[in-house]
Scaffold this active site. Structure first.
Site, mmCIF file in Angstrom:
data_model
loop_
_atom_site.group_PDB
_atom_site.id
_atom_site.type_symbol
_atom_site.label_atom_id
_atom_site.label_comp_id
_atom_site.label_asym_id
_atom_site.label_seq_id
_atom_site.Cartn_x
_atom_site.Cartn_y
_atom_site.Cartn_z
ATOM 1 N N SER A 50 8.008 -8.320 14.340
ATOM 2 C CA SER A 50 7.326 -7.305 15.144
ATOM 3 C C SER A 50 7.900 -7.250 16.551
ATOM 4 O O SER A 50 7.723 -6.249 17.236
ATOM 5 C CB SER A 50 5.831 -7.584 15.188
ATOM 6 O OG SER A 50 5.577 -8.926 15.414
ATOM 7 N N HIS A 110 10.591 -2.553 10.517
ATOM 8 C CA HIS A 110 9.274 -2.976 10.987
ATOM 9 C C HIS A 110 8.183 -2.032 10.490
ATOM 10 O O HIS A 110 8.103 -0.875 10.904
ATOM 11 C CB HIS A 110 9.293 -3.048 12.528
ATOM 12 C CG HIS A 110 8.003 -3.506 13.096
ATOM 13 N ND1 HIS A 110 7.423 -2.954 14.206
ATOM 14 C CD2 HIS A 110 7.145 -4.475 12.682
ATOM 15 C CE1 HIS A 110 6.286 -3.554 14.458
ATOM 16 N NE2 HIS A 110 6.090 -4.476 13.540
ATOM 17 N N GLU A 126 9.771 1.367 11.735
ATOM 18 C CA GLU A 126 10.846 1.352 12.740
ATOM 19 C C GLU A 126 12.075 0.700 12.106
ATOM 20 O O GLU A 126 11.956 -0.364 11.483
ATOM 21 C CB GLU A 126 10.412 0.542 13.967
ATOM 22 C CG GLU A 126 9.294 1.206 14.758
ATOM 23 C CD GLU A 126 8.721 0.321 15.868
ATOM 24 O OE1 GLU A 126 8.154 0.859 16.815
ATOM 25 O OE2 GLU A 126 8.829 -0.925 15.780
ATOM 26 N N ASN A 163 5.039 -1.691 19.312
ATOM 27 C CA ASN A 163 4.439 -2.920 19.843
ATOM 28 C C ASN A 163 4.600 -3.055 21.347
ATOM 29 O O ASN A 163 3.834 -3.760 22.003
ATOM 30 C CB ASN A 163 5.016 -4.155 19.148
ATOM 31 C CG ASN A 163 4.278 -4.435 17.848
ATOM 32 O OD1 ASN A 163 3.188 -3.923 17.625
ATOM 33 N ND2 ASN A 163 4.879 -5.231 16.986
HETATM 34 N N1 3HC Z 1 -5.034 0.034 0.834
HETATM 35 C C1 3HC Z 1 -5.765 1.046 0.347
HETATM 36 N N2 3HC Z 1 -6.866 1.531 0.978
HETATM 37 C C2 3HC Z 1 -7.194 0.968 2.147
HETATM 38 C C3 3HC Z 1 -6.458 -0.083 2.732
HETATM 39 C C4 3HC Z 1 -5.341 -0.562 2.024
HETATM 40 N N3 3HC Z 1 -4.618 -1.569 2.472
HETATM 41 N N4 3HC Z 1 -7.042 -0.436 3.901
HETATM 42 C C5 3HC Z 1 -8.097 0.357 4.070
HETATM 43 N N5 3HC Z 1 -8.210 1.202 3.005
HETATM 44 C C6 3HC Z 1 -9.237 2.189 2.740
HETATM 45 C C7 3HC Z 1 -10.585 1.744 3.294
HETATM 46 O O1 3HC Z 1 -11.241 0.853 2.423
HETATM 47 C C8 3HC Z 1 -11.293 3.055 3.421
HETATM 48 O O2 3HC Z 1 -11.797 3.423 2.147
HETATM 49 P P1 3HC Z 1 -13.292 4.052 1.951
HETATM 50 O O3 3HC Z 1 -13.149 5.457 2.470
HETATM 51 O O4 3HC Z 1 -13.503 4.011 0.472
HETATM 52 O O5 3HC Z 1 -14.222 3.226 2.730
HETATM 53 C C9 3HC Z 1 -10.147 3.995 3.828
HETATM 54 O O6 3HC Z 1 -8.932 3.377 3.436
HETATM 55 C C10 3HC Z 1 -10.042 4.174 5.342
HETATM 56 O O7 3HC Z 1 -11.243 4.536 5.809
HETATM 57 P P2 3HC Z 1 -11.686 4.514 7.329
HETATM 58 O O8 3HC Z 1 -12.856 5.455 7.438
HETATM 59 O O9 3HC Z 1 -11.909 3.132 7.831
HETATM 60 O O10 3HC Z 1 -10.477 5.169 7.939
HETATM 61 P P3 3HC Z 1 -9.571 5.692 9.030
HETATM 62 O O11 3HC Z 1 -9.554 7.162 8.861
HETATM 63 O O12 3HC Z 1 -9.862 5.164 10.403
HETATM 64 O O13 3HC Z 1 -8.142 5.103 8.551
HETATM 65 C C11 3HC Z 1 -6.631 3.432 9.304
HETATM 66 C C12 3HC Z 1 -7.907 3.728 8.516
HETATM 67 C C13 3HC Z 1 -5.461 4.178 8.648
HETATM 68 C C14 3HC Z 1 -6.381 1.936 9.247
HETATM 69 C C15 3HC Z 1 -6.812 3.961 10.782
HETATM 70 O O14 3HC Z 1 -8.001 3.431 11.316
HETATM 71 C C16 3HC Z 1 -5.660 3.599 11.689
HETATM 72 O O15 3HC Z 1 -4.649 4.259 11.721
HETATM 73 N N6 3HC Z 1 -5.863 2.526 12.497
HETATM 74 C C17 3HC Z 1 -4.829 2.062 13.411
HETATM 75 C C18 3HC Z 1 -3.933 1.110 12.682
HETATM 76 C C19 3HC Z 1 -2.768 0.672 13.541
HETATM 77 O O16 3HC Z 1 -2.655 0.974 14.715
HETATM 78 N N7 3HC Z 1 -1.868 -0.084 12.912
HETATM 79 C C20 3HC Z 1 -0.713 -0.620 13.604
HETATM 80 C C21 3HC Z 1 -1.027 -1.919 14.268
HETATM 81 S S1 3HC Z 1 0.399 -2.601 15.026
HETATM 82 C C22 3HC Z 1 1.263 -3.262 13.764
HETATM 83 O O17 3HC Z 1 0.885 -3.273 12.631
HETATM 84 C C23 3HC Z 1 2.560 -3.862 14.125
HETATM 85 C C24 3HC Z 1 2.554 -5.349 13.992
HETATM 86 O O18 3HC Z 1 3.895 -5.791 14.198
HETATM 87 C C25 3HC Z 1 1.639 -6.055 14.975
#
Ligand code: 3HC
Length: 379
Positions: free
Chosen positions: A120, A141, A153, A192
């Site tokens: 990351s 990434h 990325e 990040n």
């Molecule tokens: N597989 C399948 N389904 C999944 C899942 C997965 N892994 N994870 C969650 N879901 C499902 C949930 O269970 C939920 O289902 P439901 O409707 O039956 O309850 C649905 O997907 C999502 O529902 P939410 O109402 O919670 O949804 P959102 O519309 O908010 O979408 C999200 C969820 C896509 C995670 C959104 O909140 C998001 O984009 N969050 C930000 C995530 C982010 O910023 N990620 C990057 C972090 S940085 C990183 O990863 C880099 C690293 O190097 C640190």
């Protein structure tokens, strides 16, 4: 070369997700970890995720079973890597550990196999020097959860062969994801460099502005249009990941983030977020869980310092030609789910106000907050 078999090293949050999306794109996948119990947990998560996707009619139940059976969990490193075209390393973000892993791989794996790291924050060129194939080494990434986030990325190192960049870009596209090329191998790459510093900044906001976590998170969600609050997202990502990424970035570039000691305290105290049941918030189990954030709570906080730090790091990326503005916007939309472009958010709140807020913070807390010219020039 055509990639057919893929090996993922490390079956944690990122590793199991990358294995799943690769299997869903038709690749045969070897998922490797050091203990069977980690693999069992990863396979359970993959089953849960595939079932969720089937419930939502994104795939059929038959397909879910086929994808699941295309992932072969393995502890034996040699067996997992001797018949593979691409190895994606997704082990914890610790340079020494990665050094050990690449040391083992160098002796085991045929020369044509591509090595990719899902690091990351660690510089790709530095990692490539740990291998006997820097020209065959690249950063890919993914974002959490890899099953839902569209961004990947792609980061070439100094010696990465152009053909490998093309191969990996095609692999990412074959997963139905959008590759964004990071032109410079800078700590934190694109997303990040913006996300991780916000965890520290949100912690400073608690002390300096005397507000609560859910007020900050609600403001970020409802005023800045983020899909999750910062503390919520940190818990979801894992405080181990956040701490290690912060440490490695800070080691290489002091201008990326202003360390808040609480992040290390939480890491040392195993308050890792959702995965340990407790982080900034409490959780019932390890399953996907959301924090209740409301527009009412959002009215109690103005997240201008958070927006300022995010926009300032975004400005740094543009000024330093790490990516184009278009790629930046795309990356934040597809990698962090931002609904509004970052500089549009600044314009909505008034660029002068945000720049003045940064200058005020610079006066009180030092050079980290010094606004970049790109941001000062924003009209
Ligand atoms: N597989 C399948 N389904 C999944 C899942 C997965 N892994 N994870 C969650 N879901 C499902 C949930 O269970 C939920 O289902 P439901 O409707 O039956 O309850 C649905 O997907 C999502 O529902 P939410 O109402 O919670 O949804 P959102 O519309 O908010 O979408 C999200 C969820 C896509 C995670 C959104 O909140 C998001 O984009 N969050 C930000 C995530 C982010 O910023 N990620 C990057 C972090 S940085 C990183 O990863 C880099 C690293 O190097 C640190």
């Amino acid at each position: 070369m055509t990639i057919k078999n893929v090996t993922i090293l490390g079956s944690g949050i990122m590793g199991h997700g990358i294995a799943q999306v690769s299997a869903m794109a038709g690749y045969k996948v070897f998922l490797r970890d050091i203990e069977q119990k980690f693999l069992d947990k990863a396979m359970e998560k993959i089953k849960w995720s595939l079932q969720k996707l089937a419930e939502k009619n994104k795939i059929t139940s038959d397909k879910a079973e086929t994808f699941y059976s295309n992932i072969i969990p393995m502890v034996d490193l040699q067996a997992a890597t001797n018949n593979t075209d691409l190895i994606i390393e997704a082990v914890p973000e610790d340079f020494k550990l990665k050094e050990k892993v690449y040391g083992e791989l160098n002796n085991l794996v045929k020369k044509e196999t591509i090595f990719a790291s899902n690091t990351s924050t660690l510089p790709i060129t530095e990692l490539s020097q740990l291998t006997n194939r820097p020209e065959n080494f690249i950063g890919v990434h993914f974002f959490n959860p890899p099953q839902l986030m569209k961004l990947v990325e792609v980061i070439p190192g100094k010696e990465t062969n152009e053909i490998i960049v093309k191969e990996l870009t095609n692999y990412v596209k074959s997963l139905n994801k959008s590759p964004v090329i990071c032109n410079k191998d800078v700590p934190g790459f694109i997303v990040n460099r913006i996300f991780i510093p916000l965890v520290h900044e949100a912690l400073y906001a608690l002390e300096r502005d005397k507000v609560s976590k859910d007020m900050v998170d609600s403001a970020v969600k409802f005023k800045l249009d983020f899909p999750m609050g910062i503390f919520e997202l940190a818990d979801y990502t894992g405080l181990d990941v956040i701490y290690k990424a912060s440490y490695e970035m800070n080691l290489r570039d002091k201008k990326v983030l202003l360390m808040h000691p609480k992040v290390k305290e939480m890491y040392d105290g195993m308050e890792l977020g959702q995965k340990s049941g407790r982080g900034f918030y409490e959780y019932k189990g390890e399953n996907y869980e959301r924090i209740k954030l409301t527009p009412e709570k959002a009215t109690q906080y103005e997240p201008s310092s958070i927006l300022g730090v995010a926009a300032n790091n975004a400005a740094w990326l543009i000024e330093n030609n790490v990516c184009t503005l278009e790629d930046l916007n795309n990356a934040l939309k597809l990698g962090m789910g931002l609904k509004t472009e970052i500089f549009e958010l600044v314009k909505k709140q008034s660029p002068i106000k945000i720049v003045n807020r940064l200058k005020d913070l610079e006066g009180r807390y030092g050079d980290f907050y010094h606004p970049h010219k790109y941001l000062e020039d924003l009209k």
